[in-house]
Design an enzyme around this catalytic site. Structure first.
Site, PDB file in Angstrom:
ATOM      1  N   GLU A   1      -5.740   9.312   2.137  1.00 25.14           N
ATOM      2  CA  GLU A   1      -6.936   9.017   1.329  1.00 25.14           C
ATOM      3  C   GLU A   1      -7.911   8.119   2.101  1.00 25.14           C
ATOM      4  OE1 GLU A   1      -5.668   7.517  -2.486  1.00 25.14           O
ATOM      5  OE2 GLU A   1      -4.504   9.327  -2.888  1.00 25.14           O
ATOM      6  N   PHE A   2      -7.524   7.737   3.323  1.00 24.27           N
ATOM      7  CA  PHE A   2      -8.301   6.786   4.133  1.00 24.27           C
ATOM      8  C   PHE A   2      -9.780   7.164   4.220  1.00 24.27           C
ATOM      9  CE2 PHE A   2     -10.011   5.628   8.301  1.00 24.27           C
ATOM     10  CZ  PHE A   2      -9.752   4.276   8.374  1.00 24.27           C
TER      11      PHE A   2
ATOM     12  N   LYS B   1      -8.767  -4.501  13.025  1.00 20.93           N
ATOM     13  CA  LYS B   1      -7.556  -3.925  13.627  1.00 20.93           C
ATOM     14  C   LYS B   1      -7.282  -4.549  15.006  1.00 20.93           C
ATOM     15  CE  LYS B   1      -6.187  -1.347  10.223  1.00 20.93           C
ATOM     16  NZ  LYS B   1      -4.894  -1.593   9.559  1.00 20.93           N
TER      17      LYS B   1
ATOM     18  N   ASN C   1       1.094  -2.511   5.493  1.00 22.36           N
ATOM     19  CA  ASN C   1       0.389  -1.234   5.653  1.00 22.36           C
ATOM     20  C   ASN C   1      -0.924  -1.193   4.872  1.00 22.36           C
ATOM     21  OD1 ASN C   1       0.221   1.885   5.849  1.00 22.36           O
ATOM     22  ND2 ASN C   1       0.397   1.504   3.641  1.00 22.36           N
TER      23      ASN C   1
ATOM     24  N   TYR D   1     -14.402  -2.741  10.837  1.00 26.20           N
ATOM     25  CA  TYR D   1     -13.056  -2.155  10.667  1.00 26.20           C
ATOM     26  C   TYR D   1     -12.280  -2.316  11.974  1.00 26.20           C
ATOM     27  CZ  TYR D   1      -9.184   1.080  10.187  1.00 26.20           C
ATOM     28  OH  TYR D   1      -7.911   1.618  10.173  1.00 26.20           O
TER      29      TYR D   1
ATOM     30  N   LEU E   1      -5.944   9.570  14.202  1.00 27.61           N
ATOM     31  CA  LEU E   1      -6.366  10.196  12.942  1.00 27.61           C
ATOM     32  C   LEU E   1      -5.169  10.665  12.104  1.00 27.61           C
ATOM     33  CD1 LEU E   1      -9.258  12.323  14.471  1.00 27.61           C
ATOM     34  CD2 LEU E   1      -9.565  10.528  12.750  1.00 27.61           C
TER      35      LEU E   1
ATOM     36  N   GLY F   1       0.828  -1.211   0.000  1.00 26.69           N
ATOM     37  CA  GLY F   1       0.000   0.000   0.000  1.00 26.69           C
ATOM     38  C   GLY F   1       0.858   1.255   0.000  1.00 26.69           C
TER      39      GLY F   1
HETATM   40  P1  NDP Z   1      -4.750   5.367   2.061  1.00 27.56           P
HETATM   41  O1  NDP Z   1      -6.115   5.097   1.538  1.00 27.56           O
HETATM   42  O2  NDP Z   1      -4.159   6.709   1.829  1.00 27.56           O
HETATM   43  O3  NDP Z   1      -3.743   4.243   1.546  1.00 27.56           O
HETATM   44  C1  NDP Z   1      -4.096   2.884   1.552  1.00 27.56           C
HETATM   45  C2  NDP Z   1      -3.105   2.061   0.742  1.00 27.56           C
HETATM   46  O4  NDP Z   1      -3.512   0.685   0.793  1.00 27.56           O
HETATM   47  C3  NDP Z   1      -3.077   2.475  -0.711  1.00 27.56           C
HETATM   48  O5  NDP Z   1      -1.736   2.523  -1.141  1.00 27.56           O
HETATM   49  C4  NDP Z   1      -3.818   1.354  -1.420  1.00 27.56           C
HETATM   50  O6  NDP Z   1      -3.251   1.151  -2.708  1.00 27.56           O
HETATM   51  C5  NDP Z   1      -3.499   0.150  -0.515  1.00 27.56           C
HETATM   52  N1  NDP Z   1      -4.503  -0.904  -0.672  1.00 27.56           N
HETATM   53  C6  NDP Z   1      -5.798  -0.880  -0.284  1.00 27.56           C
HETATM   54  N2  NDP Z   1      -6.418  -2.006  -0.664  1.00 27.56           N
HETATM   55  C7  NDP Z   1      -5.486  -2.777  -1.295  1.00 27.56           C
HETATM   56  C8  NDP Z   1      -5.505  -4.051  -1.914  1.00 27.56           C
HETATM   57  N3  NDP Z   1      -6.635  -4.793  -1.966  1.00 27.56           N
HETATM   58  N4  NDP Z   1      -4.369  -4.526  -2.475  1.00 27.56           N
HETATM   59  C9  NDP Z   1      -3.244  -3.795  -2.422  1.00 27.56           C
HETATM   60  N5  NDP Z   1      -3.149  -2.589  -1.852  1.00 27.56           N
HETATM   61  C10 NDP Z   1      -4.261  -2.082  -1.296  1.00 27.56           C
HETATM   62  O7  NDP Z   1      -4.859   5.083   3.633  1.00 27.56           O
HETATM   63  P2  NDP Z   1      -3.766   5.182   4.822  1.00 27.56           P
HETATM   64  O8  NDP Z   1      -2.433   5.471   4.307  1.00 27.56           O
HETATM   65  O9  NDP Z   1      -4.343   6.056   5.846  1.00 27.56           O
HETATM   66  O10 NDP Z   1      -3.856   3.693   5.375  1.00 27.56           O
HETATM   67  C11 NDP Z   1      -2.738   2.843   5.513  1.00 27.56           C
HETATM   68  C12 NDP Z   1      -2.970   1.932   6.709  1.00 27.56           C
HETATM   69  O11 NDP Z   1      -3.068   2.736   7.890  1.00 27.56           O
HETATM   70  C13 NDP Z   1      -4.269   1.120   6.657  1.00 27.56           C
HETATM   71  O12 NDP Z   1      -3.990  -0.182   7.119  1.00 27.56           O
HETATM   72  C14 NDP Z   1      -5.190   1.852   7.626  1.00 27.56           C
HETATM   73  O13 NDP Z   1      -6.148   1.003   8.173  1.00 27.56           O
HETATM   74  C15 NDP Z   1      -4.190   2.329   8.646  1.00 27.56           C
HETATM   75  N6  NDP Z   1      -4.598   3.439   9.489  1.00 27.56           N
HETATM   76  C16 NDP Z   1      -4.980   4.637   8.942  1.00 27.56           C
HETATM   77  C17 NDP Z   1      -5.348   5.682   9.765  1.00 27.56           C
HETATM   78  C18 NDP Z   1      -5.838   6.999   9.235  1.00 27.56           C
HETATM   79  O14 NDP Z   1      -6.469   7.769  10.011  1.00 27.56           O
HETATM   80  N7  NDP Z   1      -5.586   7.343   7.981  1.00 27.56           N
HETATM   81  C19 NDP Z   1      -5.288   5.550  11.227  1.00 27.56           C
HETATM   82  C20 NDP Z   1      -4.884   4.251  11.689  1.00 27.56           C
HETATM   83  C21 NDP Z   1      -4.536   3.257  10.851  1.00 27.56           C
HETATM   84  P3  NDP Z   1      -4.063   0.863  -4.061  1.00 27.56           P
HETATM   85  O15 NDP Z   1      -5.390   1.538  -3.942  1.00 27.56           O
HETATM   86  O16 NDP Z   1      -3.168   1.405  -5.132  1.00 27.56           O
HETATM   87  O17 NDP Z   1      -4.169  -0.613  -4.110  1.00 27.56           O
HETATM   88  C1  8X3 Z   2      -8.238   4.835  11.374  1.00 21.95           C
HETATM   89  C2  8X3 Z   2      -8.535   5.736  12.523  1.00 21.95           C
HETATM   90  O1  8X3 Z   2     -10.319   6.413  14.189  1.00 21.95           O
HETATM   91  O2  8X3 Z   2     -10.940   6.362  11.832  1.00 21.95           O
HETATM   92  O3  8X3 Z   2      -7.804   3.605  11.778  1.00 21.95           O
HETATM   93  O4  8X3 Z   2     -10.655   4.331  13.062  1.00 21.95           O
HETATM   94  S1  8X3 Z   2     -10.199   5.683  12.909  1.00 21.95           S
END
Ligand code: NDP
Ligand code: 8X3
Length: 251
Positions: free
Chosen positions: A188-189, A156, A86, A152, A184, A10
């Site tokens: 793009e989450f 986790k 990730n 979700y 947080l 990711g």
């Molecule tokens: P983004 O959406 O910005 O990035 C997510 C990444 O995951 C992208 O590169 C996407 O790539 C990849 N991805 C998703 N699904 C697939 C798949 N099926 N196969 C391969 N790659 C995949 O989100 P974040 O950077 O925020 O998230 C990264 C991690 O951090 C996640 O595990 C999320 O749960 C966790 N997290 C995020 C938080 C937040 O507030 N943002 C807080 C806590 C944890 P592509 O679409 O090109 O496949």
């Molecule tokens: C992403 C943070 O608080 O939206 O894991 O679940 S939250």
């Protein structure tokens, strides 16, 4: 000095992309994955000026694709010293009885099964070498359940449990297993979670300063640069304005 190869799943957005950038600046070799090939190409062009970059385009939910992608690594670039699991997402945010089952499948298949496929594929070579480090990206949602977080949050929580299980089973082989659990982070989450609805996606960050992907990347860099006898098992990283999943101070 050769710092070894780090595989980041990711890496095409958010935390994964920021981690790739920081690790490239610090001289780690990179193997970057994601489904969006054009973004992988851009990363290779940009970060390839700083370090060796190999990209693999595949869907982490598909075990065959995972195995084929890892097997396709060129001789010499095959050694994965550090794996950062990730790739992940939240799909939807609804009360349990109103959730879309496809969202559940997608989260379970990505956040859990994808992490398992990757780790199972990569760990045996680490065990053979008697060294390696797997970092699983958890979340504050893996520590606390919150309203409409149901599946979700469950994925986790499972990442936390699995990390502990992986660490226990690989302990005697010198493989470190860690979790980094952010609050947080503006990436793009939220856009993914709310399926492109930018107005809804902004809401979690209103009136507060969230973490950036770079903030999390810096924590990861700290974790992977500890000496061999030191393992950061678990790191919770939050915005200063956030005390719990739903406890946020907003101006
Ligand atoms: P983004 O959406 O910005 O990035 C997510 C990444 O995951 C992208 O590169 C996407 O790539 C990849 N991805 C998703 N699904 C697939 C798949 N099926 N196969 C391969 N790659 C995949 O989100 P974040 O950077 O925020 O998230 C990264 C991690 O951090 C996640 O595990 C999320 O749960 C966790 N997290 C995020 C938080 C937040 O507030 N943002 C807080 C806590 C944890 P592509 O679409 O090109 O496949
Ligand atoms: C992403 C943070 O608080 O939206 O894991 O679940 S939250």
């Amino acid at each position: 000095m050769d710092k070894g190869n780090v595989m980041i799943t990711g890496a095409t957005a958010g935390i994964g992309e920021a981690t790739a950038e920081l690790l490239a600046e610090n001289g780690f070799g990179l193997i970057l994955t994601g489904r969006r090939n054009e973004r992988l190409g851009d990363l290779k062009a940009r970060l390839g000026k700083l370090t060796s970059v190999h990209t693999l385009c595949f869907d982490i939910r598909n075990m065959e694709e995972v195995n084929k992608a890892v097997d396709s690594l060129p001789e010499g670039g095959k050694e994965i010293n550090i794996l950062i699991n990730n790739a992940g997402l939240a799909a939807g945010m609804n009360h349990f009885h109103e959730c879309d089952m496809e969202d559940w499948e997608q989260m379970i298949d990505t956040n859990l099964k994808g992490l398992l496929y990757m780790s199972r594929k990569v760990a045996p070579a680490m065990i053979e070498r008697g060294a390696g480090h797997i970092i699983n990206v958890g979340s504050i949602a893996g520590r606390e359940m919150y309203e409409r977080g149901n599946v979700y949050s469950a994925t986790k929580h499972a990442v936390e449990a699995l990390s502990s299980g992986m660490r226990t089973d690989m302990l005697k082989h010198g493989v470190k297993v860690s979790t980094v659990s952010p609050g947080l982070v503006e990436t793009e989450f939220s856009i993914v979670r709310f399926k492109g609805d930018k107005e809804k996606a902004r809401q979690p960050y209103r009136g507060m300063k969230p973490l950036s992907g770079r903030d999390v990347a810096e924590a990861v860099l700290f974790m992977i640069t500890r000496p061999p006898h030191v393992s950061i098992h678990d790191l919770l990283i939050m915005p200063t304005a956030q005390a719990g999943a739903l406890i946020v101070h907003r101006e």
